[in-house]
Write a protein that holds these residues in place. Structure first.
Motif, PDB file in Angstrom:
ATOM      1  N   LEU A   5      -1.914  37.093  56.949  1.00 24.21           N
ATOM      2  CA  LEU A   5      -1.001  36.805  58.039  1.00 24.21           C
ATOM      3  C   LEU A   5      -1.737  36.094  59.163  1.00 24.21           C
ATOM      4  CD1 LEU A   5       0.702  38.893  56.439  1.00 24.21           C
ATOM      5  CD2 LEU A   5       1.593  39.676  58.635  1.00 24.21           C
ATOM      6  N   SER A   6      -0.978  35.472  60.035  1.00 19.32           N
ATOM      7  CA  SER A   6      -1.536  34.737  61.162  1.00 19.32           C
ATOM      8  C   SER A   6      -1.851  35.674  62.327  1.00 19.32           C
ATOM      9  CB  SER A   6      -0.540  33.666  61.613  1.00 19.32           C
ATOM     10  OG  SER A   6      -0.908  33.133  62.865  1.00 19.32           O
ATOM     11  N   ARG A   7      -2.854  35.316  63.094  1.00 19.67           N
ATOM     12  CA  ARG A   7      -3.132  36.056  64.322  1.00 19.67           C
ATOM     13  C   ARG A   7      -2.273  35.547  65.476  1.00 19.67           C
ATOM     14  NH1 ARG A   7      -8.741  35.199  62.566  1.00 19.67           N
ATOM     15  NH2 ARG A   7      -9.418  37.065  61.460  1.00 19.67           N
ATOM     16  N   GLU A   8      -1.444  34.504  65.213  1.00 17.95           N
ATOM     17  CA  GLU A   8      -0.650  33.889  66.280  1.00 17.95           C
ATOM     18  C   GLU A   8       0.851  34.137  66.136  1.00 17.95           C
ATOM     19  OE1 GLU A   8      -1.500  29.772  66.711  1.00 17.95           O
ATOM     20  OE2 GLU A   8      -3.672  30.035  66.523  1.00 17.95           O
ATOM     21  N   GLU A  39      -1.254  47.136  51.290  1.00 17.39           N
ATOM     22  CA  GLU A  39      -2.608  47.527  50.903  1.00 17.39           C
ATOM     23  C   GLU A  39      -3.620  46.408  51.126  1.00 17.39           C
ATOM     24  OE1 GLU A  39      -4.922  48.667  46.746  1.00 17.39           O
ATOM     25  OE2 GLU A  39      -2.758  48.975  46.914  1.00 17.39           O
ATOM     26  N   ASN A  40      -3.188  45.158  50.903  1.00 17.83           N
ATOM     27  CA  ASN A  40      -4.125  44.029  50.922  1.00 17.83           C
ATOM     28  C   ASN A  40      -3.995  43.137  52.151  1.00 17.83           C
ATOM     29  OD1 ASN A  40      -5.415  44.158  48.085  1.00 17.83           O
ATOM     30  ND2 ASN A  40      -3.228  44.339  47.661  1.00 17.83           N
ATOM     31  N   MET A  41      -3.126  43.480  53.077  1.00 17.70           N
ATOM     32  CA  MET A  41      -2.846  42.611  54.209  1.00 17.70           C
ATOM     33  C   MET A  41      -4.098  42.365  55.059  1.00 17.70           C
ATOM     34  SD  MET A  41      -0.138  43.197  57.320  1.00 17.70           S
ATOM     35  CE  MET A  41       1.115  43.853  56.223  1.00 17.70           C
ATOM     36  N   THR A  42      -4.360  41.093  55.363  1.00 14.04           N
ATOM     37  CA  THR A  42      -5.447  40.692  56.258  1.00 14.04           C
ATOM     38  C   THR A  42      -4.919  39.613  57.207  1.00 14.04           C
ATOM     39  OG1 THR A  42      -6.228  39.002  54.702  1.00 14.04           O
ATOM     40  CG2 THR A  42      -7.224  41.193  54.534  1.00 14.04           C
ATOM     41  N   THR A  43      -5.764  39.141  58.108  1.00 13.53           N
ATOM     42  CA  THR A  43      -5.358  38.084  59.036  1.00 13.53           C
ATOM     43  C   THR A  43      -6.334  36.927  58.964  1.00 13.53           C
ATOM     44  OG1 THR A  43      -6.626  39.049  60.862  1.00 13.53           O
ATOM     45  CG2 THR A  43      -4.345  39.772  60.606  1.00 13.53           C
ATOM     46  N   ASP A  44      -5.862  35.748  59.382  1.00 15.24           N
ATOM     47  CA  ASP A  44      -6.742  34.588  59.499  1.00 15.24           C
ATOM     48  C   ASP A  44      -6.220  33.691  60.620  1.00 15.24           C
ATOM     49  OD1 ASP A  44      -4.596  33.174  58.469  1.00 15.24           O
ATOM     50  OD2 ASP A  44      -5.477  32.893  56.489  1.00 15.24           O
ATOM     51  N   GLU A  45      -6.742  32.475  60.692  1.00 14.27           N
ATOM     52  CA  GLU A  45      -6.437  31.591  61.818  1.00 14.27           C
ATOM     53  C   GLU A  45      -5.278  30.643  61.552  1.00 14.27           C
ATOM     54  OE1 GLU A  45      -7.786  32.009  64.692  1.00 14.27           O
ATOM     55  OE2 GLU A  45      -9.107  33.583  63.925  1.00 14.27           O
ATOM     56  N   LYS A  74      -0.005  47.293  63.534  1.00 19.53           N
ATOM     57  CA  LYS A  74      -0.692  47.765  64.737  1.00 19.53           C
ATOM     58  C   LYS A  74      -2.178  47.954  64.477  1.00 19.53           C
ATOM     59  CE  LYS A  74       3.218  49.920  67.133  1.00 19.53           C
ATOM     60  NZ  LYS A  74       3.804  51.154  67.691  1.00 19.53           N
ATOM     61  N   GLN A  75      -2.528  48.440  63.282  1.00 17.38           N
ATOM     62  CA  GLN A  75      -3.942  48.583  62.922  1.00 17.38           C
ATOM     63  C   GLN A  75      -4.654  47.236  62.926  1.00 17.38           C
ATOM     64  OE1 GLN A  75      -4.129  50.545  59.133  1.00 17.38           O
ATOM     65  NE2 GLN A  75      -3.173  52.436  59.884  1.00 17.38           N
ATOM     66  N   LEU A  76      -3.951  46.186  62.465  1.00 19.31           N
ATOM     67  CA  LEU A  76      -4.554  44.850  62.406  1.00 19.31           C
ATOM     68  C   LEU A  76      -4.522  44.139  63.759  1.00 19.31           C
ATOM     69  CD1 LEU A  76      -3.122  43.560  59.004  1.00 19.31           C
ATOM     70  CD2 LEU A  76      -5.467  44.277  59.477  1.00 19.31           C
TER      71      LEU A  76
END
Length: 710
Positions: A181-184, A368-374, A429-431
């Protein structure tokens, strides 16, 4: 022991193994290839290796045992499997193909017929148990029959097979990128199929303190409406804000529906607008034939039935192979055995090797696998089971097997939907991206089981189950929004979804809906709900000639107030809730429609013939006008319609007049002769071609009426 290769014995054992473990499972895959998320080649190799191994084992067993008795027994099983798959399964097509509960009792009569046929086959095989030449001939016929069918299925699906092979993950949606997911800016779009708004409201209100804290910044719209009581046209509606009149899910196998969805979703979809603004867009089961957009998605078997999904390619191929073998065994066995293979959706082989069942496996993997990027933005779409049948999960998302589709069981599964949403909120919220994320959960339509507090609402104007189906659940959190859970009675619609998302991020998409948060309880607004009932006297799914009665309701104000529903009847017919009088020998009742042709057995909406007629009464006083609403399939050229009243031509419509969804208002001449029963005729123009389907002008009429000229 056999001293040399006995090709007849190989053919006999192959006639049992290849249909069950190769031809049938692969044909099931090919006929439903867009529903699976693996490619053809690994499955072909998997079933080829499995079949070869089983053939070798049975061939060696024939050499060890009494050859003629063993081969006679194998031929018996082959013949039974062939008869079941080609005859009896077609008479009892159910279960994995329609997602409904199986009522085994009505199939008991069929089981007696099956057992009689099986007994006859057993007697014949026993009598001719030494005739290996006969068994060889039977086996060749079975192999030839299945082989030709498999070859035909493969050839007709070559283009889809090639597309599937060109993807690293087969037909699956690019899992590794799907989880980021996006950080924006993010949109997480969840559609719990068939979840009624009133039911979800009752759940939220019954434990408000807890849900108010959990759903931080959310608003629940308790008086929301949908547009259709079925899924596929609803998807087009909430993805675009647009919709034809009426719903196009009547005959979903026809090019009509596919052409409509392809045009609407590819040209006007919310996802196209998001992608144009640098959102990476993902939707599970992107290739579904009813949702033919680049990114759009529909419900998939893995989601509906809680099947385990594994992002590992080999593991997923193996799991899909087990699912296909289960359905193949289900197809080739008698009803008495079929019941135990089906095992209340737990199945046979799948249950032996894995017991992992989740409410929505793809959603669990996402969390389970959700992360963030730019990346500049991300859009993720999920279509999950929600309140839709079969009801398989309890309120804690524990798999409980098939249960009755009643209020209590549906409520438990909808509670499970909210539990998964709660887990999503915690993960975001954790991310640290909760404020950057818009979450919109809404169903495609409601369900007929109204809550106890609303079940008494109804009367002459609107039945409770109609308002229940018209009430989808809508729960929304805007970006940056925080605070306790809010309830809103604003007159919103699922057709407002694109406009709401578009406005939340300041995009430049053009959608006909209204941003939900710009409406309040006092906002004046008219919404449309198109009701039809396939269960009461409607046609079969593949009936090309007739469609069930459609009622176009207009809703103003409170969805659950009798005064909020406006009947689709002309002012001069006060007591006719369905609006039109059809004075024809075969149509002696009120109906909101007209006959397709005189030999029709029921009122029809969809006209494909050269001529359609309506039989109507004029208003009692003053001048009159002919009013009718039509929808024609997109991209039809060179077609026309000639309209006449009592043999006098009153209008000629060309392709521009008919394109898409239109209302036609034609003032009638002063000197038009009026009769007790007035005949309105619609003469169709030349034939057109949609895909490979050539037909006369296809028109859906949602309304035909003679009204006072204002």
């Amino acid at each position: 022991m056999m001293r040399r290769v006995d090709w007849r014995a190989i053919a006999i054992v192959s006639a049992l193994v290849l249909p069950v473990c190769f031809f049938i499972p692969l044909q099931i895959f090919l006929n439903n290839i867009i529903e699976f998320s693996v490619s053809f080649a690994p499955l072909f190799l998997l079933f080829l290796l499995l079949s070869s191994g089983l053939i070798a084992v049975l061939y060696l067993a024939a050499g060890k045992l009494s050859s003629h008795i063993f081969l006679a027994s194998v031929t018996f099983l082959s013949a039974v499997a062939f008869i079941e798959s080609r005859i009896f399964f077609g008479l009892a097509r159910h279960g994995p193909f329609d997602g409904n509960l199986i009522d085994w009792e009505p199939l008991s009569t069929l089981s007696y017929v099956e057992l009689t046929v099986i007994l006859a086959i057993a007697i014949l095989i026993a009598v001719f148990r030494h005739r290996q030449e006969l068994f060889y001939s039977i086996s060749l016929f079975i192999l030839l029959f299945h082989g030709i069918g498999f070859l035909h299925a493969t050839i007709t699906k070559l283009d889809v097979i090639q597309q599937s092979a060109g993807s690293d993950e087969g037909g699956s949606p690019y899992f590794s990128d799907f989880y980021r997911l996006s950080r924006e800016r993010n949109v997480i779009h969840i559609v719990p199929d068939g979840t009624q708004g009133a039911l979800m409201y009752e759940i939220l209100a019954s434990d408000f303190d807890r849900y108010s804290e959990v759903f931080d910044g959310f608003t629940f719209f308790s008086r929301a409406t949908g547009r259709y009581p079925r899924t596929f046209a609803s998807i087009a509606f909430f993805m675009t804000g647009r919709g034809p009149d009426p719903e196009t899910d009547f005959v979903p196998s026809l090019p009509f529906t596919r052409e409509y969805n392809r045009t609407l979703l590819n040209e006007h979809s919310l996802v196209n607008t998001l992608a144009a603004h640098d959102f990476k867009a993902f939707g599970y089961q992107v290739n579904n034939r009813y949702c033919v957009g680049r990114y759009t998605a529909c419900a998939a078997g893995d989601i509906f039935h809680g099947r385990t999904i594994n992002s590992g390619k080999a593991a997923h191929t193996g799991r899909t192979g087990l699912d296909l073998l289960d359905i193949s065994l289900f197809q080739v066995t008698p009803v008495l055995i079929r019941r135990y293979i089906h095992n209340d959706e737990r199945w046979f082989l799948s249950q032996l090797l894995t017991r992992t069942r989740t409410y929505s496996a793809i959603f669990d993997l996402f969390l389970e696998n959700m992360t963030t990027d730019e990346r500049p933005g991300s859009y993720n779409y999920f279509h999950v089971a929600g309140g839709h049948g079969p009801v398989l999960f309890g309120e804690n998302c524990n798999y409980v097997g098939t249960r009755k589709q009643n209020y209590e069981n549906i409520r438990a599964q909808v509670t499970c939907s909210l539990l998964q949403l709660e887990r999503l909120v915690q993960k975001l919220k954790q991310l640290g991206i909760y404020d950057e994320t818009m979450i919109i959960l809404h169903s495609d339509h409601g369900s007929p089981q109204l809550t106890a507090s609303l079940n008494s609402v109804g009367g002459r104007v609107i039945l409770p189950h109609v308002s229940g189906l018209a009430n989808p659940a809508i729960l929304v959190k805007l970006p940056k929004m925080r605070g306790p859970l809010r309830f809103s009675r604003a007159p919103v619609s699922i057709g407002d979804v694109p406009a709401t998302i578009n406005g939340a991020f300041g995009l430049d998409g053009e959608f006909p809906g209204i941003p939900m948060f710009s409406l309040n309880e006092t906002s004046e607004r008219e919404r449309v709900f198109l009701w039809y009932d396939l269960e009461q006297g409607g046609p079969a799914e593949n009936d090309l000639e007739a469609l069930p009665k459609v009622v176009r309701y207009r809703i103003r104000g409170d969805l659950f107030s009798r005064e909020g529903w406006i009947l689709p009847s002309p002012s001069h017919l006060e007591e006719a809730p369905a609006a039109l009088t059809m004075d024809h020998p075969r149509f002696s009742r009120f109906a909101l429609g007209f006959s397709k042709l005189e030999n029709h057995s029921r009122p029809a909406r969809w006209v494909e013939g050269a001529l359609a007629r309506a039989y109507l009464s004029f208003p009692t006083e003053g001048r009159a006008q002919l009013v009718f609403d039509t929808y024609t399939t997109p991209k039809i050229t060179g077609q026309s319609m000639e309209v006449s009243v009592n043999n006098l031509i009153v209008a000629k419509l060309d392709e521009q007049d008919l394109a898409g969804s239109k209302r036609h208002v034609i003032p009638l001449p002063h000197d038009l002769p009026r009769r007790k029963v007035n005949v309105i005729e619609f003469a169709m123009g030349k034939a057109a071609k949609i895909g490979n389907d050539s037909r006369l002008l296809s028109v859906i009429f949602t309304y035909v009426g003679l009204e006072p000229l204002e």
